[in-house]
Design a protein around this motif. Structure first.
Motif, short mmCIF file in Angstrom:
data_model
loop_
_atom_site.label_atom_id
_atom_site.label_comp_id
_atom_site.label_asym_id
_atom_site.label_seq_id
_atom_site.Cartn_x
_atom_site.Cartn_y
_atom_site.Cartn_z
N TYR A 178 0.83 -1.20 0.00
CA TYR A 178 0.00 0.00 0.00
C TYR A 178 0.87 1.26 0.00
O TYR A 178 0.49 2.28 -0.59
CB TYR A 178 -0.90 0.04 1.24
CG TYR A 178 -2.01 -0.97 1.26
CD1 TYR A 178 -2.38 -1.66 0.10
CD2 TYR A 178 -2.72 -1.25 2.43
CE1 TYR A 178 -3.40 -2.58 0.12
CE2 TYR A 178 -3.75 -2.17 2.45
CZ TYR A 178 -4.09 -2.84 1.29
OH TYR A 178 -5.10 -3.75 1.30
N THR A 179 2.04 1.17 0.67
CA THR A 179 2.94 2.31 0.77
C THR A 179 4.36 1.85 0.45
O THR A 179 4.83 0.84 1.00
CB THR A 179 2.92 2.92 2.19
OG1 THR A 179 1.59 3.33 2.50
CG2 THR A 179 3.86 4.11 2.28
N VAL A 196 -2.17 -2.26 -5.94
CA VAL A 196 -2.92 -1.74 -4.79
C VAL A 196 -2.17 -0.61 -4.08
O VAL A 196 -2.62 -0.16 -3.02
CB VAL A 196 -3.22 -2.88 -3.79
CG1 VAL A 196 -4.13 -3.93 -4.42
CG2 VAL A 196 -1.94 -3.52 -3.26
N THR A 198 -1.13 2.81 -2.74
CA THR A 198 -1.86 4.07 -2.55
C THR A 198 -0.93 5.25 -2.30
O THR A 198 -1.31 6.39 -2.54
CB THR A 198 -2.85 3.95 -1.38
OG1 THR A 198 -2.13 3.62 -0.19
CG2 THR A 198 -3.90 2.88 -1.67
N GLU A 199 0.29 4.99 -1.77
CA GLU A 199 1.23 6.06 -1.50
C GLU A 199 2.60 5.68 -2.04
O GLU A 199 3.11 4.59 -1.73
CB GLU A 199 1.33 6.34 0.01
CG GLU A 199 0.05 6.85 0.62
CD GLU A 199 0.21 7.20 2.09
OE1 GLU A 199 1.37 7.34 2.54
OE2 GLU A 199 -0.81 7.32 2.79
N ALA A 218 -4.47 2.43 -8.06
CA ALA A 218 -5.04 2.82 -6.77
C ALA A 218 -4.28 3.96 -6.10
O ALA A 218 -4.63 4.35 -4.98
CB ALA A 218 -5.06 1.60 -5.83
N LEU A 219 -3.28 4.52 -6.77
CA LEU A 219 -2.42 5.52 -6.14
C LEU A 219 -3.20 6.80 -5.81
O LEU A 219 -3.88 7.38 -6.65
CB LEU A 219 -1.25 5.86 -7.06
CG LEU A 219 -0.09 6.63 -6.41
CD1 LEU A 219 0.59 5.76 -5.35
CD2 LEU A 219 0.92 7.07 -7.46
N VAL A 220 -3.05 7.26 -4.56
CA VAL A 220 -3.73 8.46 -4.09
C VAL A 220 -2.73 9.58 -3.83
O VAL A 220 -3.01 10.75 -4.08
CB VAL A 220 -4.53 8.16 -2.80
CG1 VAL A 220 -5.15 9.44 -2.23
CG2 VAL A 220 -5.61 7.13 -3.08
N TYR A 240 -3.53 8.68 -13.82
CA TYR A 240 -3.60 8.35 -12.39
C TYR A 240 -5.06 8.51 -11.95
O TYR A 240 -5.48 9.59 -11.54
CB TYR A 240 -2.68 9.26 -11.59
CG TYR A 240 -1.21 9.03 -11.84
CD1 TYR A 240 -0.44 8.27 -10.96
CD2 TYR A 240 -0.58 9.57 -12.95
CE1 TYR A 240 0.92 8.06 -11.17
CE2 TYR A 240 0.77 9.37 -13.19
CZ TYR A 240 1.52 8.60 -12.30
OH TYR A 240 2.85 8.39 -12.52
N LYS A 242 -6.95 7.69 -9.47
CA LYS A 242 -7.39 8.03 -8.11
C LYS A 242 -6.46 9.01 -7.42
O LYS A 242 -6.63 9.29 -6.22
CB LYS A 242 -7.52 6.77 -7.27
CG LYS A 242 -8.59 5.81 -7.77
CD LYS A 242 -8.77 4.64 -6.81
CE LYS A 242 -9.89 3.71 -7.29
NZ LYS A 242 -10.08 2.57 -6.35
#
Length: 504
Positions: A178-179, A196, A198-199, A218-220, A240, A242
């Protein structure tokens, strides 16, 4: 929780009696920071601490010169969920010893921090069987490279490999992340698919363009500051799907018109927020904007619309050239240039003759189709009568072998007068036009009206070229000689012609 910080340990007394005196019923965390054990080699085995090791959930031994932990000791940490041994002296071999070579000890671990040690190889096998491991920090080591394939536990969510001198990212990175922190390495690109994630922290590398956003659906949050980024656009960010927050400030941007317009106008309205602010985005080029913030870059219309500006410039030049050509045609500029050149050549060739030095009384300019009238009437009447006049005729007096234009100029220069025998044939004769041209030019050069006009037949003044404005004015303001149809008037014609030629 029990903690000891900035302390030195010395071996004194009997350590075997310490355990019964400890109240460990509710002890879950131990923190040892900046501990110095000058005679660590003299300490006995710490097997007497086994009851303590069995109840600990969190252990931190930070900056305490730890270089090894026996596998037997790790095996006693049966309840351990968090271990931080950062800023110590662990190497690849001692880390394998601490992790029991990945044989399934420390099964309860969720977080491992081995940052800022002396690790040189990225060994995922040590963590493969840790089914609860979620966070792994291996930053600040000397990896330089990573294997092409690794075997991480599927539970791993956060991985920190920053400041590890990595030059290339491979598929060793777990897909479950996730990170991911790869900041302050030597990466030039990052093209690993992480479905998956996100960061992503990837600042302080050498990356020159944004990675394809489809690799990180899924990168925020993306932090890519202080790389070699030169530009990015709305099309890049649209991939990108998301992404909400971007930090991409650097001093390497090529401040093109599209990029400046995007950052200053489109970005404030974009779904992606530049969290680091516009002041972090600095131009490296063009030279005129170097060192300026992107939002302050003042680019000219020519720089922003080069194709349009060039089209307008070329069109303007073409229009000006066409206008000049039209004016040159209207005002006979080419003719004036040609006659100026001929006059200058004549000036260099010979000096202007004075009247007493002239050879001819008159140079006769006429069309060859009017030569019958010249031979039968003009020449006999002027050269054979008394007093005789000396005429210059091109077919008789021009120098053989010389250029015709040179002969014309010399004949006019050496004659008191120039007789123009005008007719429709004359107006259509190319050589007669040359003679008329040079005679006209002589009006400006010497301010001397030497022309005498004889009209063999009525012709409209409009047929005389418009550029001969002085000759046309001469015809309009003075009486010219017209060959009479009435034979009784012919003597008067010859008398008037002689007077015109002899008039000083």
């Amino acid at each position: 929780m029990s903690g000891v910080e900035d302390t030195k340990f010395f071996l004194t007394g009997d350590w075997g009696h310490i355990t019964p005196q400890l109240n460990i019923e509710h002890l879950e965390e131990v923190v040892l920071k900046n501990i110095d054990i000058p005679q660590f080699y003299s300490f006995p085995a710490l097997s007497f601490l086994t009851p303590l090791l069995n109840v600990l959930h969190r252990v931190s031994v930070i900056n305490s010169r730890v270089h090894t932990t026996p596998c037997e000791t790790s095996a006693e940490l049966s309840e351990l969920e968090y271990i931080d041994v950062s800023s110590n002296l662990l190497n690849d071999w001692t880390l394998r010893e601490m992790m029991c070579n990945g044989r399934g000890v420390l099964q309860g671990l969720r977080t491992v921090n081995v940052s800022r040690n002396n690790l040189k190889s990225l060994n995922s096998q040590l963590f493969t069987q840790l089914d609860k491991l979620e966070t792994l920090d291996m930053s600040g080591n000397q990896f330089h490279s990573m294997p092409e394939i690794c075997n991480w536990p599927s539970s791993l969510r956060i991985l920190n490999l920053s400041s590890s001198h990595l030059t290339k990212a491979t598929d060793c990175l777990p897909k479950s992340l996730y990170t991911l922190d790869l900041s302050h390495n030597d990466l030039t690109k990052f093209t690993i698919e992480l479905p998956v994630l996100t960061e992503l922290y990837i600042s302080g590398n050498k990356i020159s363009s944004l990675s394809n956003g489809n690799l990180f659906p899924a990168l925020v949050f993306l932090l890519i500051q202080n790389n070699a980024l030169q530009t990015f656009s709305d099309n890049d960010l649209k991939l990108y799907k998301k992404l909400k927050t971007l930090e991409a400030g650097a001093r390497t941007f090529v401040c093109s018109c599209d990029f400046v317009a995007f950052v200053t106008s489109d970005m404030p309205r974009h779904r992606v927020t530049l969290r680091d602010g516009f002041e972090s985005y600095v131009c490296e080029s063009p030279d005129a904007a170097r060192g300026e913030r992107v939002e302050d870059a003042g680019l000219s219309v020519f720089e922003c619309h080069t194709a349009l500006a060039l089209s307008i410039l070329c069109s303007s030049i073409l229009i000006v050239l066409l206008l000049i050509a039209g004016l040159c045609y209207k005002f006979s500029a080419v003719w004036y240039l040609k006659m100026t050149w001929a006059w200058l050549r004549a000036k260099r060739r010979r000096p202007v003759l004075k009247k007493g030095e002239l050879r001819y009384d008159a140079f006769v300019s006429y069309s060859e189709r009017d030569s019958g009238w010249v031979d039968e009437h003009l020449v006999p009447e002027l050269e054979l009568s008394e007093p005789p006049l000396h005429l210059c005729l091109h077919k008789r007096d021009f120098l053989p072998g010389a250029r015709i234009l040179d002969n014309i100029m010399e004949a006019i220069e050496q004659s008191h007068r120039t007789l123009f025998v005008l007719s429709r044939h004359f107006v259509n004769s190319e050589w007669c036009k040359y003679e008329l041209d040079y005679s006209h030019f002589r009006l400006f050069d010497q301010n001397n009206d030497t022309a005498v006009l004889i009209l063999l037949e009525p012709i409209a003044k409009e047929t005389i070229p418009k550029r001969f404005c002085k000759l046309r004015k001469f015809m309009n303001s003075r009486t010219y000689l017209e060959w009479p149809d009435d034979d009784s008037k012919i003597p008067r014609f010859w008398q008037s012609l002689r007077e015109a030629i002899k008039t000083p």
